[in-house]
Design a protein around this motif. Structure first.
Motif, short mmCIF file in Angstrom:
data_model
loop_
_atom_site.label_atom_id
_atom_site.label_comp_id
_atom_site.label_asym_id
_atom_site.label_seq_id
_atom_site.Cartn_x
_atom_site.Cartn_y
_atom_site.Cartn_z
N GLY A 143 56.51 29.46 54.58
CA GLY A 143 58.02 28.83 54.98
C GLY A 143 58.09 29.10 56.50
O GLY A 143 57.62 29.81 56.96
N ASN A 145 55.25 29.75 41.86
CA ASN A 145 54.99 30.87 41.40
C ASN A 145 54.75 31.39 40.11
O ASN A 145 53.73 31.77 39.69
CB ASN A 145 56.23 31.99 42.30
CG ASN A 145 55.94 33.45 42.11
OD1 ASN A 145 55.50 33.94 42.68
ND2 ASN A 145 56.65 33.79 41.02
N PHE A 160 63.21 26.50 47.88
CA PHE A 160 62.66 27.70 46.94
C PHE A 160 62.75 27.33 45.34
O PHE A 160 62.14 27.70 44.83
CB PHE A 160 63.62 28.85 47.24
CG PHE A 160 63.18 29.47 48.38
CD1 PHE A 160 62.23 30.65 48.16
CD2 PHE A 160 63.79 29.55 49.47
CE1 PHE A 160 61.76 31.47 49.39
CE2 PHE A 160 63.26 30.14 50.54
CZ PHE A 160 62.32 31.38 50.57
N THR A 197 61.29 24.64 44.12
CA THR A 197 60.00 24.32 43.84
C THR A 197 59.14 25.34 44.17
O THR A 197 57.82 25.80 43.29
CB THR A 197 59.52 23.04 44.88
OG1 THR A 197 60.25 22.15 44.82
CG2 THR A 197 58.12 22.62 44.57
N ARG A 198 59.14 26.24 45.08
CA ARG A 198 58.41 27.64 45.25
C ARG A 198 58.52 28.53 44.07
O ARG A 198 57.27 29.07 43.58
CB ARG A 198 58.86 28.28 46.74
CG ARG A 198 58.52 27.63 47.79
CD ARG A 198 59.31 28.30 48.99
NE ARG A 198 58.58 27.78 50.06
CZ ARG A 198 59.53 27.37 51.23
NH1 ARG A 198 60.77 27.90 51.31
NH2 ARG A 198 58.83 26.61 52.23
N TYR A 231 51.93 31.50 49.77
CA TYR A 231 53.42 31.15 50.12
C TYR A 231 53.36 31.05 51.64
O TYR A 231 52.70 31.74 52.45
CB TYR A 231 54.33 32.16 49.59
CG TYR A 231 55.63 32.01 50.12
CD1 TYR A 231 56.52 31.10 50.12
CD2 TYR A 231 55.93 33.17 51.11
CE1 TYR A 231 57.72 30.98 50.82
CE2 TYR A 231 57.20 33.26 51.67
CZ TYR A 231 58.03 32.26 51.63
OH TYR A 231 59.29 32.39 52.20
N SER A 267 54.61 34.24 55.50
CA SER A 267 53.44 33.83 54.63
C SER A 267 53.10 35.10 53.93
O SER A 267 53.18 36.06 54.23
CB SER A 267 52.37 33.09 55.75
OG SER A 267 51.67 34.22 56.29
N THR A 310 55.93 23.33 50.67
CA THR A 310 57.28 22.48 50.68
C THR A 310 58.45 23.26 51.42
O THR A 310 58.00 24.02 52.48
CB THR A 310 57.79 23.16 48.88
OG1 THR A 310 57.95 24.64 49.07
CG2 THR A 310 56.82 22.72 48.01
N LEU A 349 56.11 36.50 44.35
CA LEU A 349 57.11 35.82 45.24
C LEU A 349 58.60 36.56 44.81
O LEU A 349 59.39 36.87 45.74
CB LEU A 349 57.26 34.31 45.48
CG LEU A 349 58.45 34.07 46.10
CD1 LEU A 349 58.20 34.22 47.69
CD2 LEU A 349 58.21 32.50 46.05
N ASP A 390 51.40 26.63 49.32
CA ASP A 390 52.86 26.01 49.50
C ASP A 390 53.15 25.32 50.81
O ASP A 390 52.79 25.79 51.73
CB ASP A 390 53.95 27.25 49.38
CG ASP A 390 55.45 26.79 49.71
OD1 ASP A 390 55.76 25.86 49.56
OD2 ASP A 390 55.88 28.00 50.12
N GLN A 428 48.37 30.66 56.30
CA GLN A 428 48.24 30.69 55.06
C GLN A 428 46.86 30.04 54.87
O GLN A 428 46.11 30.66 53.72
CB GLN A 428 49.05 29.32 54.71
CG GLN A 428 50.60 29.52 54.60
CD GLN A 428 51.38 28.37 54.13
OE1 GLN A 428 51.69 27.68 54.88
NE2 GLN A 428 51.45 28.04 52.51
#
Length: 340
Positions: free
Chosen positions: A152, A138, A131, A133-134, A150, A160, A128, A171, A126, A202
């Motif tokens: 952010g 997922n 959310f 797109t997340r 993941y 993470s 991005t 997620l 991830d 990550q």
């Protein structure tokens, strides 16, 4: 020949959990990074330098001046040339490690494109900033049985975790669709160090998985604030029985029709319009030059409108209407100059 090829990784191979066998495994792996912004550029830099055999990444945007504070692969020449992030990143990374296949794809990651982008990859990472797109990543990963890493970052806060189908929750077990705060880098800012830390966490989990060190895998969702030095770890438990993705196998994000969408990009005074049809940039440059100030590159067409807004057209059919977050206003301008 092989010794010379792996010489650049000598210090990494001295690290016992990787070693020479782990390095060979990395060379045989393929990863997908979704998003080539702040997180994505750090991730791609780590993977390419580490010798992951094939690094593919996808991004829909182009490089802007405000990116340079934290998006480490870009420079001022990328801004002046209005290069798509995927193209600029590929240019840089190919010069770093010629033994790695570096593949930048200029596209929006949607239900229509996610399967092809994930084809043949060992894991998805991830990079991005939203959310929608997340959750798509997922669901696509858990349906395909591919791990999803993941991450952010916003303000000075980061999060993470690595989600492995059949082994960990997903997620959605931690964050419900619609429960996100809506805070983004474009609304409350972000400092570069937190980006580097999140992406490094990550990358570490990704490398553990790629070399097969299951013993060292972190089975938790990590959150932290680097400015105020807070850190919290949520240990993984069983999947929620009501989770549509990893318990019920329904994958709701894959059921959404996002081929024709109008999306306000929060905090950026930009609305993205995707009508599903490719755009011929030469043709549109001719059409718009009589009513707008037009600048065309091989990757996009920028048109400054007399109303004050700007259209940015991409060959894959996307158009950004910049200068407004009002979807109705953006639709009006799009219909006026491009047509619906």
């Amino acid at each position: 020949m092989e010794n010379r090829k792996f010489e650049r990784y000598s210090r990494q191979m001295l690290f016992a959990p990787i070693g020479s066998e782990g390095q060979k495994k990395l060379a045989s792996k393929k990863v997908l990074i979704v998003g080539m912004g702040a997180l994505g550029t750090v991730l791609a830099n780590h993977f390419v330098r580490a010798g992951v055999g094939h690094v593919r990444f996808a991004d829909r945007d182009y490089v802007e001046q405000s990116n340079l504070q934290r998006q480490m692969l870009f420079d001022e020449s990328d801004v002046s040339e209005s290069l798509p992030k995927a193209v600029a990143a590929e240019n840089k990374l190919r010069k770093i490690n010629s033994d790695v296949i570096v593949e930048g794809v200029v596209t929006d990651v949607t239900t229509a494109t996610i399967d092809e982008l994930m084809s043949g990859v060992d894991l998805v990472v991830d990079g991005t900033d939203n959310f929608q797109t997340r959750f798509l990543m997922n669901d696509a990963c858990f349906k395909a049985g591919i791990p999803f890493v993941y991450g952010g970052a916003v303000s000075s806060r980061g999060m993470s975790g690595m989600f492995i189908p059949g082994k960990t929750p997903c997620l959605r077990c931690f964050i419900n669709h619609g429960d996100t705060s809506g805070q983004t880098c474009d609304t409350i800012g972000v400092i570069a160090p937190v980006v580097d830390i999140v992406a490094s966490f990550q990358a570490i989990e990704a490398l553990k998985y790629l070399v097969g060190d299951q013993r060292a895998e972190r089975k938790s969702l990590l959150t932290f604030d680097v400015w105020n030095y807070h850190m919290f770890e949520m240990k993984y438990k069983k999947s929620k029985e009501s989770c549509p993705t990893c318990s019920l196998g329904e994958y709701p994000a894959l059921e959404e029709d996002d081929s024709d969408t109008m999306t306000s990009l929060c905090g950026r005074e930009t609305v993205q319009i995707q009508m599903g049809q490719p755009l011929e940039l030469d043709e549109w440059a001719e059409k718009l030059k009589g009513v707008a100030t037009v600048q065309k590159t091989p990757f996009l067409l920028r048109a400054e409108l007399p109303e004050g807004e700007r259209l940015v057209l991409f060959p894959d059919g996307r158009t950004l209407v910049q200068g407004t977050e009002d979807v109705t206003r953006a639709k009006t301008l799009y219909a006026r100059y491009i047509g619906l």
